[in-house]
Design an enzyme around this catalytic site. Structure first.
Site, mmCIF file in Angstrom:
data_model
loop_
_atom_site.group_PDB
_atom_site.id
_atom_site.type_symbol
_atom_site.label_atom_id
_atom_site.label_comp_id
_atom_site.label_asym_id
_atom_site.label_seq_id
_atom_site.Cartn_x
_atom_site.Cartn_y
_atom_site.Cartn_z
ATOM 1 N N TRP A 1 3.728 -3.646 2.905
ATOM 2 C CA TRP A 1 4.757 -4.781 3.667
ATOM 3 C C TRP A 1 5.568 -5.302 2.462
ATOM 4 O O TRP A 1 6.223 -6.004 2.811
ATOM 5 C CB TRP A 1 4.308 -5.808 4.587
ATOM 6 N N ASN A 2 5.189 -5.101 1.144
ATOM 7 C CA ASN A 2 5.774 -5.901 0.051
ATOM 8 C C ASN A 2 7.229 -5.355 -0.161
ATOM 9 O O ASN A 2 8.189 -6.145 -0.679
ATOM 10 C CB ASN A 2 5.029 -6.011 -1.232
ATOM 11 N N GLU B 1 -1.251 5.196 -3.469
ATOM 12 C CA GLU B 1 -0.705 4.027 -4.298
ATOM 13 C C GLU B 1 -1.448 2.964 -3.672
ATOM 14 O O GLU B 1 -0.969 2.423 -2.662
ATOM 15 C CB GLU B 1 0.757 4.017 -4.120
ATOM 16 N N CYS C 1 1.633 -4.889 -6.311
ATOM 17 C CA CYS C 1 0.450 -4.407 -6.491
ATOM 18 C C CYS C 1 0.084 -4.157 -8.015
ATOM 19 O O CYS C 1 -0.985 -4.302 -8.363
ATOM 20 C CB CYS C 1 0.499 -2.824 -5.734
ATOM 21 N N GLU D 1 -8.634 -8.348 -5.962
ATOM 22 C CA GLU D 1 -7.184 -8.535 -5.558
ATOM 23 C C GLU D 1 -6.755 -9.683 -4.613
ATOM 24 O O GLU D 1 -7.184 -9.484 -3.445
ATOM 25 C CB GLU D 1 -6.550 -7.201 -5.098
ATOM 26 N N GLU E 1 4.197 8.768 -8.291
ATOM 27 C CA GLU E 1 5.561 8.183 -7.391
ATOM 28 C C GLU E 1 6.460 8.323 -9.014
ATOM 29 O O GLU E 1 6.138 8.031 -10.053
ATOM 30 C CB GLU E 1 5.526 7.294 -6.635
HETATM 31 P P1 NAD Z 1 -2.929 -2.201 4.129
HETATM 32 O O1 NAD Z 1 -3.727 -1.269 3.450
HETATM 33 O O2 NAD Z 1 -3.554 -3.041 5.140
HETATM 34 O O3 NAD Z 1 -1.928 -1.267 5.039
HETATM 35 C C1 NAD Z 1 -0.937 -0.309 4.323
HETATM 36 C C2 NAD Z 1 -0.506 0.680 5.650
HETATM 37 O O4 NAD Z 1 -1.601 1.347 5.967
HETATM 38 C C3 NAD Z 1 0.125 -0.003 6.803
HETATM 39 O O5 NAD Z 1 1.340 0.673 6.929
HETATM 40 C C4 NAD Z 1 -1.035 0.113 7.818
HETATM 41 O O6 NAD Z 1 -0.506 0.050 9.137
HETATM 42 C C5 NAD Z 1 -1.569 1.522 7.406
HETATM 43 N N1 NAD Z 1 -2.891 1.733 7.886
HETATM 44 C C6 NAD Z 1 -3.918 0.855 8.235
HETATM 45 N N2 NAD Z 1 -5.242 1.310 8.389
HETATM 46 C C7 NAD Z 1 -4.544 2.911 8.511
HETATM 47 C C8 NAD Z 1 -5.568 3.947 8.708
HETATM 48 N N3 NAD Z 1 -6.899 3.734 9.114
HETATM 49 N N4 NAD Z 1 -4.941 5.231 8.669
HETATM 50 C C9 NAD Z 1 -3.706 5.077 8.428
HETATM 51 N N5 NAD Z 1 -2.833 4.090 7.936
HETATM 52 C C10 NAD Z 1 -3.525 3.031 8.076
HETATM 53 O O7 NAD Z 1 -1.895 -2.789 3.036
HETATM 54 P P2 NAD Z 1 -0.974 -3.865 3.158
HETATM 55 O O8 NAD Z 1 -1.760 -5.125 3.534
HETATM 56 O O9 NAD Z 1 0.239 -3.509 3.970
HETATM 57 O O10 NAD Z 1 -0.279 -3.953 1.541
HETATM 58 C C11 NAD Z 1 -0.921 -4.506 0.582
HETATM 59 C C12 NAD Z 1 -1.677 -3.684 -0.231
HETATM 60 O O11 NAD Z 1 -1.015 -2.450 -0.546
HETATM 61 C C13 NAD Z 1 -2.468 -4.249 -1.718
HETATM 62 O O12 NAD Z 1 -3.552 -3.871 -1.548
HETATM 63 C C14 NAD Z 1 -1.634 -3.707 -2.361
HETATM 64 O O13 NAD Z 1 -1.791 -3.792 -3.909
HETATM 65 C C15 NAD Z 1 -0.976 -2.414 -2.041
HETATM 66 N N6 NAD Z 1 -0.033 -1.875 -2.633
HETATM 67 C C16 NAD Z 1 0.154 -0.857 -3.331
HETATM 68 C C17 NAD Z 1 1.284 -0.356 -4.275
HETATM 69 C C18 NAD Z 1 1.288 0.662 -5.260
HETATM 70 O O14 NAD Z 1 2.274 1.392 -5.369
HETATM 71 N N7 NAD Z 1 0.205 1.016 -5.767
HETATM 72 C C19 NAD Z 1 2.507 -0.905 -3.772
HETATM 73 C C20 NAD Z 1 2.489 -1.960 -2.766
HETATM 74 C C21 NAD Z 1 1.319 -2.500 -2.401
#
Ligand code: NAD
Length: 485
Positions: free
Chosen positions: A153-154, A251, A285, A382, A459
């Site tokens: 969501w960020n 990611e 992230c 984190e 990416e």
């Molecule tokens: P999250 O892991 O809760 O959700 C990410 C996505 O995965 C959402 O769209 C969610 O609906 C989906 N999801 C959840 N469970 C699933 C499943 N079992 N199967 C398939 N999809 C599923 O993450 P968040 O809270 O939305 O975002 C924050 C996290 O994302 C932080 O840990 C952050 O570090 C990471 N992040 C990483 C990067 C990167 O490029 N490395 C960039 C941005 C955010």
């Protein structure tokens, strides 16, 4: 009050908005006020089926086009995104709460960069010729087929473009599932791609929670999954994709180190620490949330940091003067608040911040802890919010060992005026994306991604092409075949 944010319908499939009110309702809140600004429905199994069927039907003809033809559409979409940057940035601000001061320069613009870059690269994608005496071989670079993107969501606009642009450039179709917290921006990207001439079915957006993501990941007609999300979700998605040996890009999260040596330029180091901890209210992230400061510069660093944080303009994210906005949701604010309480409880010194901002919405003050030790929760997990942990160190060797003592490996940075030390330290970092005298730059020309638990694959840049295409090798015999019998 009505908001310009309610989409035409929840999903974008086969070139058009589609609704199915049978899906679980998802309310979208403006994080600066908590007001409900839109409502969408999670995809039902029928919607998932529609997206998969239309994507598969469209992909063959798309991959048969020349790269130049595919690229032209992506580059046109990039131009349209730039022309509409203001409106897209306002929507991104409503979706995420990030200040317009940020969204107007970091979201649709970054998405446009990806579309332009991969649009340009599409025409250059080739295999190679391999001479083998008289015989020879060649490789064909082919699309994977149907790629699924799942977003956090960020950075909703950026994430959908960082996944969609290379996927489409390589001749794939994509279904993107945004985070349920920020479902709005990806729909606009889909609209623009189709207005730019993308044939129907190639770029679909469907809404939903983890369950919808899971249905996509498990479908045998999906060839690749690219997830941006947390490590726990990454583990689940990676495991589900492994069951069918699908390609993956992960990611994931981080707890990245930022090393500041005594000889660093103080203001530059403070700027790096601010950008690496408080941009997007810390919801990035790659943030350098473990700030290791050499003892000689520590007090000067903390004093300058506190002074500079006092200049942050906290308030209405739509006001261009605002430089620090709310957390994305009540839940995220509560999670971060509980980490702050843990920091205090475990004995870290609260230098500044630590409390909610007294106004409506999900605002937390920019928070700095000093005297943090490696074993404290705020130094290990984190937090994904505006909380910086400052740790002291004496020697380079010690700092590097402690910086690497984490299961994450997304990013790492170093501030020093000693050139040799800077390169020695980054060579020693166990992280995918490193910075010298800078932090958190992510231009599309440079590969981005993590090592260890922070992810697999890259990416951006040419490196992304490897993750959205596959090679077919073709051996060509010029003479007769010989066989033993
Ligand atoms: P999250 O892991 O809760 O959700 C990410 C996505 O995965 C959402 O769209 C969610 O609906 C989906 N999801 C959840 N469970 C699933 C499943 N079992 N199967 C398939 N999809 C599923 O993450 P968040 O809270 O939305 O975002 C924050 C996290 O994302 C932080 O840990 C952050 O570090 C990471 N992040 C990483 C990067 C990167 O490029 N490395 C960039 C941005 C955010």
């Amino acid at each position: 009050m009505s908001y310009p944010t309610q989409p035409t319908a929840s999903h974008f499939i086969n070139g058009a908005y589609v609704e199915d009110t049978g899906g679980t309702p998802i309310e979208v809140m403006y994080p600066a006020t908590g007001a409900v600004i839109a409502s969408v429905h999670a995809a039902t199994p029928a919607i998932v089926e529609q997206a998969i069927t239309s994507a598969r039907a469209a992909q063959g003809a798309w991959s048969a086009l020349s790269g130049t033809d595919r690229g032209r559409i992506l580059r046109r979409a990039a131009d349209m995104m730039r022309e509409r940057n203001h409106d897209l940035s306002v929507l991104e601000t409503y979706d995420t709460g990030k200040p317009y001061q940020e969204t107007s320069v970091a979201d649709a613009t970054s998405g446009a960069d990806a579309l332009e870059y991969f649009g340009g690269l599409a025409a250059t994608l080739t295999g190679e010729h391999i001479q083998l005496g008289e015989d020879w071989a060649y490789t064909r670079r082919e699309a994977l087929g149907l790629c699924v993107g799942i977003g956090a969501w960020n950075y909703p606009t950026q994430i959908t473009c960082w996944k969609g642009a290379p996927a489409l450039a390589c001749g794939n179709a994509m279904i993107f599932k945004p985070s349920e917290t920020t479902p709005l921006c990806a729909l606009k990207v889909a609209e623009i791609l189709h207005e730019a001439g993308l044939p129907a079915g190639l770029y679909n957006v469907i809404q939903g929670m983890g369950e919808v993501g899971g249905a996509l990941v498990c479908d045998p007609r999906v060839d690749k999954v690219s997830l941006t999300g947390s490590v726990p979700t990454g583990r689940k998605v990676y495991a589900a994709a492994a069951a069918e040996i699908k390609h993956v890009t992960m990611e994931l999260g981080g707890k990245s180190p930022l090393l500041i040596f005594d000889d660093a330029d103080l203001d530059n180091a403070v700027s790096g620490a601010i950008l690496g901890n408080f941009y997007s209210s810390g919801q990035v992230c790659s943030n350098g949330t473990r700030v290791f400061v050499q003892k000689g510069i520590k007090e000067a660093f903390l004093a300058r940091l506190t002074e500079r944080l006092g200049q942050a303009v906290i308030g209405d994210p739509l006001d261009p003067a605002t430089s620090f906005g709310p957390m994305v949701s009540q839940r995220q604010m509560e999670i971060v608040h509980s980490y702050i309480a843990k920091g205090v409880e475990e004995g870290a010194r609260l230098v500044t911040g630590g409390a909610r901002v007294e106004r409506e919405g999900f605002f937390l003050q920019p928070t700095v802890f000093a005297d943090v030790s490696d074993d404290m929760t705020i130094a290990r997990e984190e937090i994904f919010g505006p909380v910086m942990a400052v740790l002291d160190f004496d020697t380079e060797e010690e700092a590097l060992a402690r910086a690497n003592a984490t299961e994450f490996g997304l990013s790492a940075g170093v501030f020093t005026c000693d050139l040799a030390r800077a390169h020695r330290v980054v060579a020693g970092f166990e992280a995918g994306t490193c910075f010298i005298n800078s932090y958190n730059d992510a231009p599309v020309e440079v590969p981005f991604g993590g090592s260890k638990l922070s992810g697999v694959g890259r990416e951006n840049a040419k490196a992304a092409i490897e993750h959205y295409s596959q090679l077919k090798s073709v051996y060509v015999r010029m003479g007769n075949m010989e066989a033993p019998y």
